[in-house]
Design an enzyme around this catalytic site. Structure first.
Site, short mmCIF file in Angstrom:
data_model
loop_
_atom_site.label_atom_id
_atom_site.label_comp_id
_atom_site.label_asym_id
_atom_site.label_seq_id
_atom_site.Cartn_x
_atom_site.Cartn_y
_atom_site.Cartn_z
N LYS A 113 -4.06 47.23 -32.66
CA LYS A 113 -3.91 48.47 -33.23
C LYS A 113 -5.26 48.68 -34.05
O LYS A 113 -5.62 49.93 -34.11
CB LYS A 113 -2.89 48.33 -34.29
CG LYS A 113 -1.35 48.28 -33.77
CD LYS A 113 -0.39 48.60 -34.75
CE LYS A 113 0.94 48.51 -34.17
NZ LYS A 113 1.93 48.71 -35.31
N LYS A 199 2.72 46.06 -21.76
CA LYS A 199 4.16 46.38 -22.27
C LYS A 199 4.31 47.83 -22.44
O LYS A 199 3.53 48.60 -22.56
CB LYS A 199 4.15 45.63 -23.68
CG LYS A 199 5.38 45.34 -24.52
CD LYS A 199 5.08 44.91 -25.49
CE LYS A 199 5.04 46.08 -26.64
NZ LYS A 199 5.36 45.74 -27.92
N LYS A 202 5.23 52.73 -27.43
CA LYS A 202 5.20 54.21 -28.03
C LYS A 202 3.97 54.78 -28.01
O LYS A 202 3.55 55.95 -28.09
CB LYS A 202 5.97 54.14 -29.30
CG LYS A 202 7.27 53.78 -29.68
CD LYS A 202 7.63 53.86 -31.12
CE LYS A 202 8.87 52.92 -31.51
NZ LYS A 202 8.95 52.47 -32.84
#
Ligand code: TRP
Length: 336
Positions: A113, A199, A202
């Site tokens: 992130k 993966k 979102k």
């Protein structure tokens, strides 16, 4: 005999997709009758990356409605909002002061992130897993059912608990009970439709990479039509050279409710042109009742508020005494 307790949560950022459902929510539903479940929306975690204040509350409600639409039963589960229970933030602070900084350095999710964020990375993104440890430990659950990607955060939680007990408990009398992760193999990692090695997420820029739980049938059809495959005829599970094939067969298995053997036999000779309509149909049929229930819940005025008010009370009845116990062990005066 009292039931064992489980606790888990999802961040209310963006629409929930098949990865959230198959990796987490579906498992909570499948086991809920055997456990006392505490399920929450991690809205404090949702602000560790820049967020839109006009959407935060709405997204939190949407996730709560989706838990219920997917089959979470309030006779077995308590659904609540993390920020409604101030003990989460308070225990997070206490844990932050006993967590060595270098334990946070190798958290994979932080690194991923932080790279996406570029320059302005919030301190809260680094301490995110400590808040998660607090979320968990306030309820002292026996098990924490999560997707594969959360395994490292659970290991950190266990390290924090061990360290806490060592410093503040008496020998053989731990203050806090160690939680166990509960990770279900099948569907634990649903992969992106556009890259079978990544993966489903979102935060992927392409909406074509995921199937959202509220996608209408024609959009599901388009996404499956466009999804990445390979030029090989005959579809099989588990070939490391064919990650997309394994992912799509697994999705078909989970959406249709068929066993792995049944799907393997059914698809052994198939080409993609024959398989894709089957996956499309199974997915649309599986999601239809969830979508119907979701819209019914969202259209019932006041219902979610009452569920979440009740959830806050039940959550605090467990969380607040735990926080007091922790503060006492750390030496705080708690009697005023
Ligand atoms: N970090 C989790 C995720 O991204 C969400 C989460 C926050 C959570 N606190 C938790 C999951 C406590 C389990 C237990 O999915």
């Amino acid at each position: 005999m009292t039931q064992q307790r489980i606790l888990s949560g999802i961040q209310p950022t963006g629409d929930l997709h098949l990865g959230n459902y198959l990796g987490a929510i579906r498992n909570w539903v499948d086991i809920q009758e055997s456990y006392d479940s505490f399920l929450f929306m991690a809205d404090l975690h949702a602000i560790t990356v820049p967020h839109d204040p006009s959407k935060l509350a709405e997204n939190t409600y949407k996730v709560a409605a989706m838990y219920l639409a997917c089959g979470i039963d309030l006779n077995h589960a308590t659904i609540f909002v993390q920020s409604h229970v101030p003990a989460h933030a308070e225990l997070a602070w206490l844990f932050m002061c006993i967590t060595p900084l270098n334990w946070l350095d190798d958290m994979v999710q932080f690194k991923e992130k932080a790279i996406k964020q570029g320059e302005a990375v919030a301190a809260g993104l680094l301490t995110y897993p400590v808040l998660q440890a607090a979320d968990i430990m306030l309820y002292e659950p026996d098990k924490v059912p999560v997707g594969e990607d959360q395994k490292q955060h659970l290991e950190l939680t266990r390290d924090i608990v061990n360290s806490f007990n060592h410093r503040f408990g008496k020998p053989k009398q731990p203050v806090l009970k160690l939680p166990e992760p509960m990770i279900r193999a099948e569907g634990a990692r649903v992969m992106s439709l556009t890259d079978g090695t990544k993966k489903m997420s979102k935060s992927d820029l392409s909406d074509l990479s995921r199937i959202n739980l509220l996608d209408p049938p024609d959009l599901i059809q388009t996404k499956i039509k466009k999804c990445k495959t390979d030029p090989i005829k005959g579809l099989t599970f588990g070939d490391p050279e064919r990650p997309e094939c394994n992912n799509l067969l697994t999705l078909y298995m989970l959406m249709s409710g068929k066993s792995k053997d049944e799907v393997a036999a059914e698809c052994a000779e198939m080409g993609w042109g024959q398989f894709k309509p089957l996956l499309t149909e199974a997915t649309i049929a599986h999601l239809k009742p969830i979508q119907d229930k979701y819209y019914a819940i969202m259209n019932e005025p006041g219902y979610l508020e009452s569920v979440l008010k009740d959830g806050k009370e039940k959550a605090e009845a467990i969380a607040n005494p735990t926080l007091l116990k922790v503060k006492k062990a750390m030496g705080y005066s708690i009697s005023v």
